[in-house]
Design a protein around this motif. Sequence first.
Motif, PDB file in Angstrom:
ATOM      1  N   SER A 570       0.833  -1.192   0.000  1.00 26.49           N
ATOM      2  CA  SER A 570       0.000   0.000   0.000  1.00 26.49           C
ATOM      3  C   SER A 570       0.871   1.247   0.000  1.00 26.49           C
ATOM      4  CB  SER A 570      -0.898   0.004   1.241  1.00 26.49           C
ATOM      5  OG  SER A 570      -1.700   1.153   1.259  1.00 26.49           O
ATOM      6  N   ILE A 571       0.367   2.300  -0.650  1.00 24.08           N
ATOM      7  CA  ILE A 571       1.094   3.561  -0.764  1.00 24.08           C
ATOM      8  C   ILE A 571       0.407   4.593   0.111  1.00 24.08           C
ATOM      9  CG2 ILE A 571       1.838   5.389  -2.323  1.00 24.08           C
ATOM     10  CD1 ILE A 571       1.757   3.354  -4.583  1.00 24.08           C
ATOM     11  N   THR A 572       1.137   5.125   1.079  1.00 19.50           N
ATOM     12  CA  THR A 572       0.617   6.139   1.992  1.00 19.50           C
ATOM     13  C   THR A 572       1.580   7.309   2.034  1.00 19.50           C
ATOM     14  OG1 THR A 572      -0.408   4.438   3.356  1.00 19.50           O
ATOM     15  CG2 THR A 572      -0.164   6.630   4.337  1.00 19.50           C
ATOM     16  N   SER A 626       5.964  17.006  -4.991  1.00 22.60           N
ATOM     17  CA  SER A 626       6.064  16.572  -6.382  1.00 22.60           C
ATOM     18  C   SER A 626       4.922  17.191  -7.174  1.00 22.60           C
ATOM     19  CB  SER A 626       5.999  15.045  -6.483  1.00 22.60           C
ATOM     20  OG  SER A 626       7.104  14.453  -5.822  1.00 22.60           O
ATOM     21  N   VAL A 627       5.268  17.879  -8.250  1.00 21.82           N
ATOM     22  CA  VAL A 627       4.278  18.468  -9.162  1.00 21.82           C
ATOM     23  C   VAL A 627       4.351  17.697 -10.473  1.00 21.82           C
ATOM     24  CG1 VAL A 627       3.548  20.526 -10.386  1.00 21.82           C
ATOM     25  CG2 VAL A 627       4.474  20.728  -8.067  1.00 21.82           C
ATOM     26  N   ARG A 639       1.724   6.540 -15.618  1.00 28.14           N
ATOM     27  CA  ARG A 639       3.009   6.068 -15.108  1.00 28.14           C
ATOM     28  C   ARG A 639       3.706   7.160 -14.307  1.00 28.14           C
ATOM     29  NH1 ARG A 639       7.016   3.045 -19.144  1.00 28.14           N
ATOM     30  NH2 ARG A 639       5.302   1.555 -18.974  1.00 28.14           N
ATOM     31  N   ALA A 640       3.628   8.400 -14.793  1.00 24.91           N
ATOM     32  CA  ALA A 640       4.250   9.503 -14.064  1.00 24.91           C
ATOM     33  C   ALA A 640       3.558   9.729 -12.722  1.00 24.91           C
ATOM     34  CB  ALA A 640       4.210  10.778 -14.908  1.00 24.91           C
ATOM     35  N   SER A 646       4.572   6.768  -5.656  1.00 25.47           N
ATOM     36  CA  SER A 646       5.414   5.734  -5.040  1.00 25.47           C
ATOM     37  C   SER A 646       6.503   6.318  -4.151  1.00 25.47           C
ATOM     38  CB  SER A 646       6.066   4.877  -6.132  1.00 25.47           C
ATOM     39  OG  SER A 646       7.059   5.625  -6.831  1.00 25.47           O
ATOM     40  N   LEU A 647       6.822   7.613  -4.342  1.00 26.22           N
ATOM     41  CA  LEU A 647       7.825   8.252  -3.477  1.00 26.22           C
ATOM     42  C   LEU A 647       7.267   8.542  -2.091  1.00 26.22           C
ATOM     43  CD1 LEU A 647       9.333  10.778  -6.064  1.00 26.22           C
ATOM     44  CD2 LEU A 647      10.168   8.502  -5.455  1.00 26.22           C
TER      45      LEU A 647
END
Length: 753
Positions: A570-572, A626-627, A639-640, A646-647
């Motif tokens: 999971s991405i948090t 992140s922009v 994908r971007a 994901s960061l």
Amino acid sequence: MAGGAVIMPKLDAEQSGLLRRVGEEWGRVSAPPEAWRRVLPVDPDVGSYPEPGQIVPARFGRVVSVPTLSGGPTTAEAGGGGGAEAATAAEWERPGGLALRLRRTLLGAPLANTAIVRERMRKLVALPVLSADALSSVAYGPEALLLVLVLAGTPGLNASVPVALAIVFLMLAVGLSYRQTIRAYPLGGGSYIVATDNLGRIPGLVAAAGLMTDYILTVAVSVSSGMAAVTSAIPSLSPEIVPIGVLVIAVLLAGNLRGVRQAGALFAAPTYAFIVAILLLVATGLYNAAGRDFTPTPHPVVNATEGLGVLLVMKAFASGATAMTGIEAISNAVPAFKPVAWRNARTTLSWMIVLLVVLFAGVITLIHYEGIVPETQETALSQLAHRSYGSNGFYVFTQAATALVLLLAANTAYNDFPRVLFLLARDDHAPRIFLRLGDRLAFSNGIIVLSVAAALVYIAFEGKTASLIPLYAVGVFLAFTLSQWGMVVHWWRKRDRHWRKSLCFNATGAVLSAAVFITAGITKFTAGAWLAILAVGAFLLVTTRIHRHYARVRQALRLHPQMIEIPGHSITPHQRPDAGSGRSSASRGPVPPGPAAPAEADPTASAGRERDAETEDTPEEIRHLSVVPIDALHQASMRALAYAASLQQPVLALHVSPGEEEAEVFRDAWRLWGDRLPLAVVVSPYRAIVAPMIGYIESLHRQRPDLTITVILPEIVVRHWYHRILHSYLGGRLRRSLRPLPKIVVTTVPFHV
């Protein structure tokens, strides 16, 4: 932005369903949208551009001053918003740059999209702008006819009148045909549009190739003929015709880059002066002929080198028909007229045909009565003026008006060549850089390409009109033929009121145009027509390959079921301590969903962050944002977004739209995806995409100077180097523009096709 290569389309049912499924999969593995909004360290709402109705024009209703986001300098002052796609951050902030001042001096201040209505032409301006090519051809069309007939000696010269009458009939037939085209295509119906709609894609491309070849040669022939008129009056300039001609093309380039209205005002006076000069010349010549009871002056003795046969007469007919070039310009430029555009365009076309017939027939009649024979050192028109006026002021006026209108007749090509390139780019047959309007609401890239190509042709043929004429008729009559046959098919399919009459007009024009095209291709093949035919073939090859490449890119960017996979974790998003006070964002209490308030409310903390810019020494001191600029939701942009998420740092998606309608299409797609990440949509009143993007990122930087803003761009990576020109790569341009700002990182997420 996928390299700026893809325009936001409406999603079909299959893509909509796939996008919804992708959003559902994001929801399984990612934190809810509210969590991503809570950790956002900036307020994404940094202001907006005014509505089009709120834009107040400045001087004389021409220059529109629009404030930038966050209360920066006006775009008209700073030059950042008026379509200046490569505007740097320094230009965006400071109006005093030397290069920018020079640009504004030469080209004028930028105009907003809403100024396009004020840039449309009334009939009295459109007539000289769009008819200069056709009317000015009177200066070389009759002479081109004589240069062929003189090969048969005196019998050949005596045949000039019946051949000219056939050309007049062709002018009337084709002119009436294009009146039907304007009626059928009130939004503009050039050969490319008509042939594509009614005959298919390949005939449409062939018509476009003929048109573009014709427009390039229009510039070269107009300039070379203008120089011939100058050297007839001032023979000492003959050795300098090439450099002077190239300089004239450069002046035409600068004048057209300023926009439609400036070009119209610039070119109206010489065209009307030429009309007056030829009418006066014809009236004076006929008056003199009446004094001798209309008895023709005998021709000088000319030795025949060929017999007066059908082939020679057809060759002369094809050469003289070059006087018809430019007739299509008005039907191709209907949108450039003031409302009601199609009605004004038909009226202007009628005026042009009447003037063209009168001037052409008048010049041929004078040549017949005065016994004029073509000479290498002096044009036929100059000889007529000498016979009528001697060398007084009227002669000087005639030569000056002729030279000016010939040198400026290329403006017809400058109006239509970029439009054809725009249509080709819209249909994926040309690079998409030709879709952009420049600062002055002109298709700047197309204008530059035309200027370079015409200058190269002019230099290659050493500025000699006689060498360029054989290439001329092929392209224009190829386009005429396909356009008129397309109209025949159009009326046959539609069969509305008066369709039989319209079909007959267009069929007559098609048959006559085809006859001239075939004749020119056969009789002038070895004299240079082969080069025009080769150029058409090369153009067809290149445009079909470009279309194939864009189709392959579109297919690669489409969402497909195979891309829907469930990641293993999971991405948090992480919450980092605030730089100003050392408190974590969590300690400040819950934040409601939606845009977060800027974290720099404390002025002391803000000042501390300004002083400590770019002083981080350890990883934990760096605070991220992140922009992700995106133009559409396709595989490259997804994908971007996935890479940015994901960061596990705060993410803000950014969409810059050229209009509210396009912005709403994107918002609908974003909501269909599930609104998984914070989104900012900027609607720019200008054509520019890059400059408003830069302005938005700068606004975020002013909010939180302590943040390291990473701009993550989706980038299409092509297999071959020659495909790169088909895509606009934003990464390098953004790096150059944002370099003056600290703590801005620009990175790309490649998508290989």
